[in-house]
Design a protein around this motif. Sequence first.
Motif, PDB file in Angstrom:
ATOM      1  N   THR A   1      -2.312  17.363   6.075  1.00 18.54           N
ATOM      2  CA  THR A   1      -1.876  17.361   7.391  1.00 18.54           C
ATOM      3  C   THR A   1      -0.360  17.211   7.283  1.00 18.54           C
ATOM      4  N   ALA A   2       0.357  17.505   8.449  1.00 17.18           N
ATOM      5  CA  ALA A   2       1.842  17.344   8.683  1.00 17.18           C
ATOM      6  C   ALA A   2       2.173  15.652   8.512  1.00 17.18           C
ATOM      7  N   LEU A   3       0.993  14.874   8.778  1.00 13.51           N
ATOM      8  CA  LEU A   3       1.349  13.484   8.861  1.00 13.51           C
ATOM      9  C   LEU A   3       1.320  13.178   7.310  1.00 13.51           C
ATOM     10  N   ASP A   4       0.398  13.857   6.302  1.00 11.01           N
ATOM     11  CA  ASP A   4       0.409  13.405   5.108  1.00 11.01           C
ATOM     12  C   ASP A   4       1.641  13.627   4.414  1.00 11.01           C
ATOM     13  N   VAL A   5       2.273  14.764   4.654  1.00 12.74           N
ATOM     14  CA  VAL A   5       3.543  15.211   4.119  1.00 12.74           C
ATOM     15  C   VAL A   5       4.832  14.288   4.450  1.00 12.74           C
ATOM     16  N   GLN A   6       4.727  13.955   5.679  1.00 12.28           N
ATOM     17  CA  GLN A   6       5.648  13.056   6.270  1.00 12.28           C
ATOM     18  C   GLN A   6       5.693  11.770   5.781  1.00 12.28           C
ATOM     19  N   LYS A   7       4.494  11.059   5.801  1.00 12.34           N
ATOM     20  CA  LYS A   7       4.389   9.677   5.343  1.00 12.34           C
ATOM     21  C   LYS A   7       3.823   9.455   4.159  1.00 12.34           C
ATOM     22  N   GLY A   8       3.315  10.374   3.641  1.00 13.60           N
ATOM     23  CA  GLY A   8       2.920  10.162   1.948  1.00 13.60           C
ATOM     24  C   GLY A   8       1.423   9.477   1.813  1.00 13.60           C
ATOM     25  N   GLU A   9       0.994   8.846   0.991  1.00 16.05           N
ATOM     26  CA  GLU A   9      -0.309   8.204   0.812  1.00 16.05           C
ATOM     27  C   GLU A   9      -0.556   7.200   1.601  1.00 16.05           C
ATOM     28  N   PRO A  10      -1.480   7.066   2.722  1.00 14.22           N
ATOM     29  CA  PRO A  10      -1.670   6.059   3.466  1.00 14.22           C
ATOM     30  C   PRO A  10      -2.199   4.915   2.788  1.00 14.22           C
ATOM     31  N   VAL A  11      -2.313   3.593   3.508  1.00 18.28           N
ATOM     32  CA  VAL A  11      -2.932   2.399   2.966  1.00 18.28           C
ATOM     33  C   VAL A  11      -4.405   2.562   3.161  1.00 18.28           C
ATOM     34  N   HIS A  12      -5.131   2.526   2.109  1.00 15.19           N
ATOM     35  CA  HIS A  12      -6.654   2.425   2.178  1.00 15.19           C
ATOM     36  C   HIS A  12      -7.087   1.430   3.071  1.00 15.19           C
ATOM     37  N   PRO A  13      -8.114   1.687   3.906  1.00 15.26           N
ATOM     38  CA  PRO A  13      -8.741   0.671   4.692  1.00 15.26           C
ATOM     39  C   PRO A  13      -9.369  -0.744   4.049  1.00 15.26           C
ATOM     40  N   LEU A  14      -9.721  -0.619   2.643  1.00 11.97           N
ATOM     41  CA  LEU A  14      -9.963  -1.687   1.878  1.00 11.97           C
ATOM     42  C   LEU A  14      -8.735  -2.420   1.325  1.00 11.97           C
ATOM     43  N   ASP A  15      -7.494  -1.866   1.233  1.00 12.54           N
ATOM     44  CA  ASP A  15      -6.489  -2.580   1.017  1.00 12.54           C
ATOM     45  C   ASP A  15      -5.814  -3.041   2.192  1.00 12.54           C
ATOM     46  N   ARG A  16      -6.116  -2.438   3.059  1.00 11.21           N
ATOM     47  CA  ARG A  16      -5.615  -3.158   4.180  1.00 11.21           C
ATOM     48  C   ARG A  16      -6.258  -4.496   4.898  1.00 11.21           C
ATOM     49  N   LEU A  17      -7.484  -4.694   4.338  1.00  8.51           N
ATOM     50  CA  LEU A  17      -8.109  -5.799   4.423  1.00  8.51           C
ATOM     51  C   LEU A  17      -7.402  -7.006   3.751  1.00  8.51           C
ATOM     52  N   MET A  18      -6.912  -6.680   2.776  1.00  7.65           N
ATOM     53  CA  MET A  18      -6.237  -7.627   1.813  1.00  7.65           C
ATOM     54  C   MET A  18      -4.857  -8.163   2.499  1.00  7.65           C
ATOM     55  N   ILE A  19      -4.361  -7.592   3.302  1.00 10.02           N
ATOM     56  CA  ILE A  19      -3.147  -7.968   3.755  1.00 10.02           C
ATOM     57  C   ILE A  19      -3.000  -8.522   5.120  1.00 10.02           C
TER      58      ILE A  19
ATOM     59  N   TYR B   1      -9.253 -15.136   1.062  1.00 13.33           N
ATOM     60  CA  TYR B   1      -8.584 -15.732  -0.128  1.00 13.33           C
ATOM     61  C   TYR B   1      -7.746 -14.657  -0.670  1.00 13.33           C
ATOM     62  N   GLY B   2      -7.045 -15.259  -1.515  1.00  9.13           N
ATOM     63  CA  GLY B   2      -6.408 -14.036  -2.362  1.00  9.13           C
ATOM     64  C   GLY B   2      -7.347 -13.879  -3.567  1.00  9.13           C
ATOM     65  N   ARG B   3      -8.359 -14.441  -3.763  1.00 11.87           N
ATOM     66  CA  ARG B   3      -9.351 -14.117  -4.712  1.00 11.87           C
ATOM     67  C   ARG B   3     -10.708 -13.739  -4.076  1.00 11.87           C
ATOM     68  N   LYS B   4     -11.670 -13.760  -5.081  1.00 11.04           N
ATOM     69  CA  LYS B   4     -13.155 -13.635  -4.759  1.00 11.04           C
ATOM     70  C   LYS B   4     -13.803 -15.084  -4.549  1.00 11.04           C
TER      71      LYS B   4
ATOM     72  N   CYS C   1     -17.519 -11.489  -3.388  1.00 10.13           N
ATOM     73  CA  CYS C   1     -17.662 -12.502  -4.289  1.00 10.13           C
ATOM     74  C   CYS C   1     -17.672 -12.524  -5.773  1.00 10.13           C
ATOM     75  N   SER C   2     -17.563 -13.418  -6.373  1.00 11.22           N
ATOM     76  CA  SER C   2     -17.629 -13.468  -7.944  1.00 11.22           C
ATOM     77  C   SER C   2     -18.803 -13.081  -8.418  1.00 11.22           C
ATOM     78  N   SER C   3     -19.033 -12.585  -9.556  1.00 12.96           N
ATOM     79  CA  SER C   3     -20.174 -12.275 -10.197  1.00 12.96           C
ATOM     80  C   SER C   3     -21.361 -13.454 -10.121  1.00 12.96           C
ATOM     81  N   ASP C   4     -20.805 -14.687 -10.590  1.00 19.40           N
ATOM     82  CA  ASP C   4     -21.649 -15.853 -10.343  1.00 19.40           C
ATOM     83  C   ASP C   4     -22.099 -15.997  -9.044  1.00 19.40           C
ATOM     84  N   CYS C   5     -21.342 -15.802  -8.008  1.00 18.84           N
ATOM     85  CA  CYS C   5     -21.695 -16.130  -6.665  1.00 18.84           C
ATOM     86  C   CYS C   5     -22.583 -15.259  -6.392  1.00 18.84           C
ATOM     87  N   ILE C   6     -22.468 -13.991  -6.686  1.00 19.73           N
ATOM     88  CA  ILE C   6     -23.356 -12.868  -6.005  1.00 19.73           C
ATOM     89  C   ILE C   6     -24.795 -13.219  -6.774  1.00 19.73           C
TER      90      ILE C   6
END
Length: 356
Positions: free
Chosen positions: A19-37, A90-93, A129-134
Amino acid sequence: MSIGENAIKAPPAPELMLTALDVQKGEPVHPLDRLMIMSADEWEIFTLELVFYFDKHYEQVTRCAGAGDKGRDVIARFSSGWDNYQCKHYGRKLNVADVVAELGKLVFYTWRGDYTLPQEYRFVTPKGCSSDCIDMLVNKSRIKTEIIARWDVECRDKITKTESILLEGDFLDYLNSIDFSFVDEMSSLELVDKHQQTPYHSSRFGSYHLKRPQLKKDVPVSVGDNEKIYIEALLHAFSDVDGKEYSHADALTSDYAEDLERARINFFSAESLEVFSRDAFPEGCYRELKEDCYEGLHSLVRQEHRNGYERFLKVSTQAVNVPYDSHPLVHYIRPSDRKGLCHQLVNDRKIKWVRR
């Protein structure tokens, strides 16, 4: 080309529509990445938004923020009990020690009678969760074992500021009586998927990350049941010019062949937009788009025209110019969709090319 150099092939064309928005703004922040911030406070509000619109039809959803929450973050009440959604940004699992620390509060405060055990207890965390927690959350019987083994380090002096809580006597018996099968996590994908069903999703994540698949170039050879109404209306419009009765086969060998072929291309373009809208946007979004289209065309449809074919041509021309600036699909709609909407409105019997 030098020895050892390899020619690089051109990358394949994108499978998703730009879309025109893709060309104007570039790659968007993915929802999974947005969760982190998100901040910790934003994370609890995000969870509140999510829980409030769950399919369970909770009677009341409350955010218990800050000190004194007694191990509860977002609580959801219903007639037969309550569920707890424990927010951990948290900044970790999430690890086993984190889970033990929170469940230790749950055990203590329910034993003391401050509140009852929930029917469901979900850890809500952006990195999962970490693998041990899972492994522990899959093997529920291990939860109790870990709480007992880690009590002195993770719980005894950390639940309240005024007392050291020893795991012994009646309190230990109470812990041993609890079946922790009601404890689990919510994955990041599940969080985003469920949040899409809320009215808050677009304002929090935007629609920028959504990509519409490329349109198929070829339409089906045979006419489907979903095409019969608008095609019959077009044939009637052709007949309204010269009085000749046109079948579908007749039209394909007449001066109207391109009109009919383009109509089918446009119809399937609009159908693909409707599927995209249904999969990616809130319920009713595409219905509102059709209503906006109809409102933009209504006056022209109602005007006098020499015949139904002329009405079809003028309305189709106007359809390309109907503004959708305030609609969520504005960055995804193409001219072929705009014309295809007319045929969908004919299918809905809201537009007629020949009025008599």
